[in-house]
Structures are given as C-alpha cells and as structure tokens.
Design an enzyme around this catalytic site. Structure first.
Site, PDB file in Angstrom:
ATOM      1  N   ASP B 162      37.929  -1.438  39.002  1.00 24.74           N
ATOM      2  CA  ASP B 162      39.323  -1.721  39.344  1.00 24.74           C
ATOM      3  C   ASP B 162      39.766  -2.911  38.505  1.00 24.74           C
ATOM      4  OD1 ASP B 162      41.735  -2.237  40.546  1.00 24.74           O
ATOM      5  OD2 ASP B 162      40.913  -2.636  42.536  1.00 24.74           O
ATOM      6  N   THR B 164      41.877  -4.650  34.937  1.00 25.11           N
ATOM      7  CA  THR B 164      43.182  -4.627  34.290  1.00 25.11           C
ATOM      8  C   THR B 164      43.117  -3.718  33.064  1.00 25.11           C
ATOM      9  OG1 THR B 164      42.503  -6.638  33.176  1.00 25.11           O
ATOM     10  CG2 THR B 164      43.892  -6.892  35.115  1.00 25.11           C
TER      11      THR B 164
END
Lengths: 286, 286
Positions: B162, B164
C-alpha cells in the site's frame, strides 16, 4: 498551490461537489453559441478532443467509450429482442453508434434539440459519427420532450435518455411528466435508460430519479455504476427501468458472442455493474 | 476559464496525465515536513479531511473506502485461510483496519517508513485508526523493502503493498528485487497485492509491474479496477499475484456471510472487479 494558467488548461468547477477538474489544452478549436447553449471544442494534450457545453466537460476522445457503451449495451442486452430504439439527446452520436452495432435492431431515432452539438461532433469526433448514415438511423433536431409526448403508444422497445445534467435544456428530462411519456411509448417489457449522475456525489438526485420512475409506473429498476473520468468523482451511473415486468437477467449468450468491438463492455462487466456497491444498496433501501 | 483561488482550493496537477484535480478547502489543518516527505492536511468543504503527500492527494474521509476495501478484501478472500498478513506502507492505517475485520486473521504487521503519516492519520482520520490497538496488530516505522528482504522465508500468507506512486520513497516497491523478497517470504499459495495505478492513464507502468511479478516467479495475476475519485482519471487498480499456484476463484460463501461492514466491497463487486474491461484485456494480451 498549483496555478493553472487559463490559456493552457480548461477547468470545470463543480460547485455542488466542491471539486474541480482540469485538462491541459494545446488550443481551442471552435466555439459556437447555439440558440440553446454554448458549445466549445478544445484539443487537449492527453485526452484528444474535448467538447464543453455551457462550461461543463461533456465528451473527450479518450474516455467517452465508458459512457456510450454503458448507455447502450446493458439496456439492449436486457431486452429480449429490441427492434425500435429512441435516443433522446445524444447529439454527439456516440450512443447511436453503439446501438447500431446490434445487427437485429431495425430502427434508431435520435432526437437532440441542438444541431450544433452534432455539427461539432461530425467535425471533431468523426469516429462517433461513423454510423450516422446507417439506413436504420434517423437523426432529428427537435424537442425530445415533445417527441416522447407525441410518440405512438406501445411503439418503442428501448428509450435511451442521453441528456445533460438536470439543469438547462436537459431539465425536462428528469421529471414525472417525461417519464410518463416514456412509459406510454414503450411496448410491454420495454426499457428506459437514463444517465443518473454520480452515485458518490449525487445520491439524493439519483434517488429522486429512481422514485419518479417508480411513481409513474415502471416496475423494476437497475442502477449501473461505471467509470466516467471527466465527470465529477470519476464515477457515474445509468439507471434502467422496465415496463410491465421486472428484469430477468440479460441475454448473456448473445453478449458473449457479439461480434462487435467494445472497449469497456463485456458480459462480465455487465454482471459486475449489476453488483451494487454496499453504500448504494443502503441508500436505495432507505 | 475558471480561476481557482489558491487559498480556497487544493489543486494537484498530474503532469504525466495532462489533468488536474482540485478540492475546495475550508482551511489548512496541518503541515509537517518529515525526514521522508511533506505531509499536509486540509479540511475540505465536501470530502471531509484530505491528506496530501509531496503535493499529491492521498486520502480523503469521503472516498477512501474504495481504495482500502479493494486493497484488502479481494486478496484475503482469494486466499484459502490467511493467518499472517504484512502491509508495506499503509501508514494511514485504513488498510490495516480492513484486514483486521477478518476474524480468522491472527497477525498483521504494518511497516511504513514515515511515522508522521500515522500521527497525522490518528489526529485527522481517527476512524481509519480505530483498530490500531487490536492485539493482532503490530505497527512498525521502518524500511519496508529491508523488512521484506529480511523476512523469514515461507512465513507470510498475504502481503499488501500500500505504497505511493513509483516515485519518491515508494520507488523501491516497484521492482524485481522487492518482488523477489515478497515471493520468498510468502508461503505456497500466498498472495501479494499492490496498488497498480490507473488502467486508463498508466497502462505501460501497469504492464511493467505485471511483467516484473511474472519474471520473478509469481504464477498468476489478477488486476482489479475500482473507483478512486481523487486520483487521476478516477479509475484505479490493484494487482494480485500468487505464489506456487494459480487463483481458483475466491471464498464466495465466506464473503457472502462476512459479518463486517463495508461501503463498497461485496461478493458481486469482487466478481465484477475480476471482469476485466476489454481495453485492459487487449493491453494485457499484447
């Protein structure tokens, strides 16, 4: 904070949503003030050509396939044997093109109030207009509300309401009187489908539309979410309503073996669109 | 052209996409420059609180459920019996909360490099952090790449990446070395899932990720599209890869009878997300 230079970006501010969406432009291609609305055309850097009506993004080359396919194929494959189809609005002709991909359809009548939209589409979205000369197609420039009011009873299989938002010329497409006209003009088992805004941002309006369709006598509803990258929230929907009987699935085998090209729609996508997200289920159940 | 006053709007320009997205703000709530990135928080007029990292929209109160649910439940219900889960990144703790909704999961370890993200989330998205004190959760602030490299072989059931975008601190989460670490750390039948950008706008990057996962030895892939209103195009995706054996559906009955609350995910949504749009099918088949 970013500073978007006005000559390099087209920005649509959606006041009701507290959001804005911008596309970078190479140049402005055209602008015509029609008797009904202001129509602008831009060449963008990444989304192809872009049509703007009264300041709102309408169609871009890159992503219009989501909308046009989801405004046509789910309704047409939900009807057992559609022959006569009417499109109210849809002046860019993209929905018309999708409908005409179905070989068994005998007649499609498109009624948009504003000829300028179609003129602009012919020039800047020729791919959307490639079926305009199909012998099954009739393209009219007239008042769709009046057309539906005067349509023969029990004469149409599928009515596609491909209008703008419920403000401006599109306003009369979102009320009981119009829905009653549609219901009367549909044959038994006929289907009306209308773009029904963003399920995330415009749920009260969506529920109002659904309630109005039920109020006038439609017996079953299906609201299908789909991606719509250039509209607020990027998530949009169409709502289908049926006359006289409920939906009973769709013609999956026909959809599976359809020989025409689509960029988004397929049988699985149709089924997936019928799987209502939980937040929508809860809102509809209230 | 609209003129967005800098003090009333937050605008993220996506240069690679030629688009920009803006949210109207009431006020700036906070800003901290961490050793890794700049983290800002705004109160918006319509989307609740909004977290910005290095100028990019990350999370808003109103719509984060799409992302967090689709980063967790499809992978967890695709695994026959997940017990030990690792989240790389995910510092806002929203994915952690979703994972912990599964009662049979015994251990979840979250490793985000930047403690500031979690501090901000605790303050401005307390609902996302409501399970942080669950006895099954371990929250670490460390280098996720190093963590995966040093993880015991065959020790993890599901790895959720999870992170960027593949620039800045998230860059190392999108390459062969990292995927190899993940593959080694997974038990047989284990699943890695990673956010995989916009299928509409970033297909070359998505294909590169898929190819890299296959190159290192994952045997099956599933890319699931889902709405993501505040990211470019509003359409995002997660990609799941499995170790040792292919996917064989998911635990539909368990998903159907799951007693926890979700706003987007349900069995039908999961099936729908597995129905790849035609433009994606064609791109993957090349």
């Amino acid at each position: 904070m970013a500073n978007l230079e006005a000559n390099r970006w087209f920005t649509e501010v959606s006041d009701r949503d507290g959001s804005a969406f911008s596309l970078r432009i190479n140049r402005k291609l055209d602008e015509i003030q029609s008797p009904f609305q202001n129509v602008e055309m831009y060449e963008t850097t990444d989304f192809g050509n872009l049509m703007i009506i009264d300041g709102c993004t309408m169609v871009s080359s890159r992503e219009n396939f989501f909308y046009h396919e989801m405004m046509s194929h789910p309704a047409l494959f939900s009807h057992p044997a559609p022959k006569n189809v009417v499109i109210i609005g849809g002046g860019d002709c993209g929905t018309l093109r999708e409908v005409l991909k179905h070989p068994d359809i005998e007649r499609v009548t498109q009624i948009d109030i504003d000829e300028v939209v179609t003129q602009m589409s012919l020039k800047y979205f020729p791919e959307l207009c490639e079926s305009n000369n199909d012998s099954r197609a009739t393209i009219m420039f007239d008042d769709g509300i009046k057309f539906m009011k005067e349509a023969d009873a029990e004469s149409i299989d599928v009515i596609i309401v491909d209008g703008t938002d419920p403000i401006g010329p599109g306003e009369g497409l979102f009320n009981h009187a119009f829905y009653t006209s549609c219901l009367n003009a549909l044959r038994k088992g006929g289907i009306m489908i209308q773009q029904s805004e963003s399920p995330l941002m415009h749920m009260p309006l969506l529920i109002e539309m659904r309630d109005a369709m039920t109020d006038v006598g439609f017996v079953d509803l299906q609201t299908l979410p789909f991606p719509q990258p250039i509209y607020p929230s990027g998530l949009w929907s169409s709502t289908m309503a049926r006359k006289g009987e409920g939906f009973s699935g769709f013609r999956e085998q026909d959809a599976d073996k359809a020989l025409f090209h689509t960029d988004y729609y397929n049988t699985g996508i149709h089924k997936g669109a019928l799987a209502t997200p939980n937040f929508m289920k809860r809102a509809f159940a209230k």
